[in-house]
Design a protein around this motif. Structure first.
Motif, PDB file in Angstrom:
ATOM      1  N   GLU A   1      -9.178   8.040   4.215  1.00 31.50           N
ATOM      2  CA  GLU A   1      -7.762   7.683   4.191  1.00 31.50           C
ATOM      3  C   GLU A   1      -6.972   8.515   5.192  1.00 31.50           C
ATOM      4  N   THR A   2      -6.086   7.840   5.900  1.00 30.92           N
ATOM      5  CA  THR A   2      -5.185   8.514   6.824  1.00 30.92           C
ATOM      6  C   THR A   2      -3.746   8.191   6.456  1.00 30.92           C
TER       7      THR A   2
ATOM      8  N   PHE B   1       2.730  19.075   4.732  1.00 24.86           N
ATOM      9  CA  PHE B   1       1.417  19.455   4.221  1.00 24.86           C
ATOM     10  C   PHE B   1       1.364  20.951   3.910  1.00 24.86           C
ATOM     11  N   VAL B   2       1.892  21.759   4.820  1.00 32.53           N
ATOM     12  CA  VAL B   2       1.889  23.207   4.605  1.00 32.53           C
ATOM     13  C   VAL B   2       2.751  23.557   3.395  1.00 32.53           C
ATOM     14  N   MET B   3       3.891  22.892   3.261  1.00 37.12           N
ATOM     15  CA  MET B   3       4.762  23.162   2.117  1.00 37.12           C
ATOM     16  C   MET B   3       4.085  22.750   0.811  1.00 37.12           C
ATOM     17  N   ALA B   4       3.378  21.635   0.812  1.00 37.14           N
ATOM     18  CA  ALA B   4       2.662  21.200  -0.393  1.00 37.14           C
ATOM     19  C   ALA B   4       1.600  22.228  -0.773  1.00 37.14           C
ATOM     20  N   GLY B   5       0.849  22.703   0.196  1.00 36.73           N
ATOM     21  CA  GLY B   5      -0.143  23.737  -0.078  1.00 36.73           C
ATOM     22  C   GLY B   5       0.503  25.024  -0.548  1.00 36.73           C
ATOM     23  N   TYR B   6       1.631  25.348   0.037  1.00 35.00           N
ATOM     24  CA  TYR B   6       2.358  26.570  -0.311  1.00 35.00           C
ATOM     25  C   TYR B   6       2.778  26.568  -1.776  1.00 35.00           C
TER      26      TYR B   6
ATOM     27  N   PRO C   1      -7.876  16.652   3.345  1.00 35.41           N
ATOM     28  CA  PRO C   1      -7.651  18.104   3.247  1.00 35.41           C
ATOM     29  C   PRO C   1      -6.458  18.481   2.374  1.00 35.41           C
ATOM     30  N   VAL C   2      -5.352  17.796   2.540  1.00 37.21           N
ATOM     31  CA  VAL C   2      -4.183  18.138   1.729  1.00 37.21           C
ATOM     32  C   VAL C   2      -4.402  17.761   0.268  1.00 37.21           C
ATOM     33  N   LYS C   3      -5.152  16.713   0.022  1.00 32.30           N
ATOM     34  CA  LYS C   3      -5.427  16.322  -1.360  1.00 32.30           C
ATOM     35  C   LYS C   3      -6.410  17.288  -2.017  1.00 32.30           C
TER      36      LYS C   3
ATOM     37  N   VAL D   1      -7.732  14.203  -8.598  1.00 32.02           N
ATOM     38  CA  VAL D   1      -9.165  14.050  -8.340  1.00 32.02           C
ATOM     39  C   VAL D   1      -9.479  12.621  -7.908  1.00 32.02           C
ATOM     40  N   SER D   2      -8.907  11.624  -8.588  1.00 29.54           N
ATOM     41  CA  SER D   2      -9.191  10.240  -8.199  1.00 29.54           C
ATOM     42  C   SER D   2      -8.604   9.929  -6.823  1.00 29.54           C
ATOM     43  N   SER D   3      -7.439  10.464  -6.520  1.00 26.90           N
ATOM     44  CA  SER D   3      -6.833  10.247  -5.211  1.00 26.90           C
ATOM     45  C   SER D   3      -7.637  10.939  -4.108  1.00 26.90           C
ATOM     46  N   THR D   4      -8.153  12.126  -4.410  1.00 34.23           N
ATOM     47  CA  THR D   4      -8.979  12.843  -3.435  1.00 34.23           C
ATOM     48  C   THR D   4     -10.295  12.118  -3.203  1.00 34.23           C
ATOM     49  N   ALA D   5     -10.892  11.615  -4.273  1.00 35.46           N
ATOM     50  CA  ALA D   5     -12.137  10.854  -4.141  1.00 35.46           C
ATOM     51  C   ALA D   5     -11.923   9.621  -3.267  1.00 35.46           C
TER      52      ALA D   5
END
Length: 169
Positions: A124-125, A56-61, A136-138, A113-117
């Motif tokens: 979703e977990t 998750f941190v790497m994706a945000g990075y 949060p990561v999305k 956006v659709s995945s985050t929605a």
């Protein structure tokens, strides 16, 4: 170029520069998580959350730093001919290629956006044993893609200005 374009470039470049400079320290967070993961596996019970949290941190990075990378022109490029071209020729070619980037970012943003929605609507977990919430990561993913879209627009404006012979200051 009209003042509105110059202002847009200045604001977007400034914002993405600040975000990129802050996000680049995320590598230390990632290193800390991975160090803790290594230590926990050898010294005490392994932590189940470390690998996924590192992802998750790497994706945000890389997503939040993507716009800054575009701004610095530090992305990968095949430089067989490009390096020999004049700045005006480079700008014209960049205008064409950045339009392809817009198409890619549009579909990426639409899917994000659709995945985050979906993640927000259904809480979703992840399917891992840790089972963190995915929203949060999305959300970070969508913000990063949007920043890249804004930065690509800034680059397009700068390239058009160079192509027409009036580069921005």
């Amino acid at each position: 170029m009209p003042e509105v374009f110059t202002a847009y470039v200045r604001i977007v470049d400034g914002f993405n520069r600040r975000v990129g400079r802050i996000v680049m320290y995320g590598i230390f967070v990632l290193m800390g998580i991975l160090l803790y993961s290594s230590m926990s596996k050898t010294m005490f019970l392994p932590a189940h959350w470390t690998l996924e949290m590192a992802q998750f941190v790497m994706a945000g990075y890389y997503l939040l730093g993507g716009a800054y990378s575009l701004q610095l022109d530090s992305h990968v490029r095949m430089d067989l001919l490009y390096g020999r071209w004049s700045p005006k020729t480079k700008a014209v070619v960049d205008v064409v290629t950045i339009l392809m980037l817009f198409v890619y970012l549009f579909f990426l943003l639409y899917g994000g956006v659709s995945s985050t929605a979906y993640a927000l609507q259904y809480s979703e977990t992840s399917y891992s044993s840790w089972s963190p919430y995915m929203a949060p990561v999305k959300i970070v993913m969508v913000i990063g893609i949007a920043l890249m879209f804004l930065q690509a627009t800034s680059i397009l404006i700068k390239d058009i200005a160079v192509a027409i012979g009036r580069p921005l200051p």
